[in-house]
Design an enzyme around this catalytic site. Structure first.
Site, short mmCIF file in Angstrom:
data_model
loop_
_atom_site.label_atom_id
_atom_site.label_comp_id
_atom_site.label_asym_id
_atom_site.label_seq_id
_atom_site.Cartn_x
_atom_site.Cartn_y
_atom_site.Cartn_z
N LYS A 128 0.82 -1.22 0.00
CA LYS A 128 0.00 0.00 0.00
C LYS A 128 0.85 1.28 0.00
O LYS A 128 0.43 2.30 -0.53
CB LYS A 128 -0.97 0.00 1.18
N ASN A 147 -4.94 1.92 -1.53
CA ASN A 147 -5.45 0.56 -1.78
C ASN A 147 -6.13 0.45 -3.14
O ASN A 147 -6.56 -0.63 -3.53
CB ASN A 147 -6.41 0.11 -0.66
N GLY A 203 -14.75 -7.31 10.36
CA GLY A 203 -14.32 -6.50 9.22
C GLY A 203 -14.72 -7.03 7.85
O GLY A 203 -14.27 -6.48 6.84
#
Ligand code: ATR
Length: 278
Positions: free
Chosen positions: A66, A87, A239
Site C-alpha cells: 500500500k 489501496n 471487518g
C-alpha cells in the site's frame, strides 16, 4: 472491449477481492474482468507499470504494497494522502494514475448499514498501525464527540493523534488511562486477534448501548468480539463488511456505479460458515 482490473499483493492466494468484484460486475452488468496477481517484493512499480501499459484500468493493492502504491500514483485523493497509503489505483483518461484509499470509507458505510451512529459518540481505537491510519480521516469526518487511540507502543499512538488533531478531538491514551473511561464505540485495529490475543481492557469500558467493531474477520467471532459480547456490547461486527465496503468504493471510483454490498456480505458470510462446518 472488456476492461481489465486486478488485485496485487503478496501473499495473494486467499484474496477475496476477485470474488467480490465479480459479484459487483454481475450485479451491475459491467463488462470487466478482475484477476489476482502475486507480486514479488521490490517489484511493485514494475508490475503496476506493465499492468497499466497493457491497458489495465484499475488495481486494488493489499499487503505489503500500500505504501509502494502511494508512491507510484501520479495524483492522490485527499483521503489517500492523509492515510499515507493507497489501496486503489485508477487509470485516468489522460493516462495518469490516481491513487485512492477506500478502506476508511468502506468501514464507515458498513457502520451505516449496521445502523450505527457516529456523530457525537465517544470512540476508542485500539492500535496505531497502517490500518488505523487509513480510517482516521473518514472517522473524524463523522464528527464523533471524541476519538481516543490506545496502542501497545504508546509513541505510535501519539504520533498518529498529532497528525490528525487538526481534524477533530483526537488524543492518544495509555492503557492505564482507560480506567474509569467509557466509550460508545470501540474499534479494534490491532492485529493482536490474529494471534488470539487481546489488549488488557477494563471490564467497564463499554457505555450502555455501546458497539464494537473488529477490523479483522473470520468464520468465528474474533477474540475481541467475544470480549465485547461478554462485556455488554449492544452491537458487534467484524471487518467482512469493511472488506466488501472498500471494494464497493473502489468499484465506484472505476465504474461510477455503486454496487449493493449487503447481498455480497451475506453470500460471503454463508460461504465462510459452510466451509467452517464441513
Ligand atoms: P497494520 O498495517 O495491519 O495496521 P501494523 O502497522 O503492523 O499492521 O500494526 C499492527 C498493530 O497491531 C499495531 O498497533 C500493533 O501494536 P504496536 O504498534 O505496539 O506494534 C498492534 N499489535 C499487534 N500485535 C499486538 C498484540 N499482541 N497486542 C497488542 N497490540 C498488538
Amino acid at each position: 472491449m472488456t476492461d481489465l482490473y486486478a488485485v496485487f499483493g503478496n501473499p495473494i492466494n486467499h484474496s477475496k477481492s476477485p470474488h467480490i468484484h465479480r459479484h459487483f460486475a454481475e450485479q451491475t452488468g459491467q463488462d470487466m474482468t478482475y484477476t489476482k496477481q502475486l507480486v514479488v517484493d521490490g517489484e511493485f512499480a514494475a508490475a503496476a507499470t506493465e499492468f497499466f501499459a497493457k491497458g489495465g484500468k484499475g488495481l486494488n493493492i493489499t499487503v505489503p504494497f500500500k505504501l509502494d502504491a502511494y508512491r507510484f500514483a501520479d495524483h492522490l485523493t485527499p483521503r489517500a494522502r492523509r492515510a499515507g497509503a493507497v489501496n486503489t489505483l485508477a487509470a485516468q483518461t489522460d493516462g495518469s494514475i490516481l491513487g485512492d484509499n477506500t478502506d476508511g470509507i468502506g468501514m464507515i458505510h458498513d457502520m451505516h448499514n449496521l445502523g450505527w451512529e457516529l456523530h457525537n459518540k465517544r470512540v476508542l481505537i485500539l492500535g496505531a498501525g497502517g490500518a488505523v491510519r487509513g480510517i482516521l480521516q473518514p472517522l473524524l469526518e463523522q464528527e464523533p464527540e471524541s476519538l481516543a487511540i490506545v496502542n501497545r507502543t504508546h509513541d505510535k499512538a501519539e504520533q498518529l493523534a498529532n497528525s490528525f488533531h487538526d481534524l477533530g478531538d483526537v488524543r492518544a491514551l495509555k492503557l492505564e488511562e482507560l480506567a474509569g473511561q467509557q466509550y460508545d464505540l470501540v474499534i479494534n485495529g490491532t492485529s493482536a486477534s490474529l494471534h488470539g490475543e487481546l489488549p488488557p481492557l477494563p471490564d467497564d469500558l463499554l457505555a450502555p448501548g455501546a458497539c464494537c467493531y473488529d477490523m479483522m474477520y473470520g468464520a468465528e467471532p474474533t477474540i475481541f468480539l467475544q470480549w465485547a459480547q461478554d462485556h455488554g456490547a449492544t452491537g458487534v461486527a467484524d471487518g467482512l463488511g469493511m472488506l466488501v465496503g472498500q471494494a464497493a468504493e473502489a468499484f465506484y471510483l472505476w465504474r461510477q456505479i455503486r454496487p449493493e454490498v449487503v447481498p455480497v456480505i451475506t453470500a460471503m458470510r454463508r460461504q465462510m460458515s459452510d466451509k467452517n462446518h464441513k
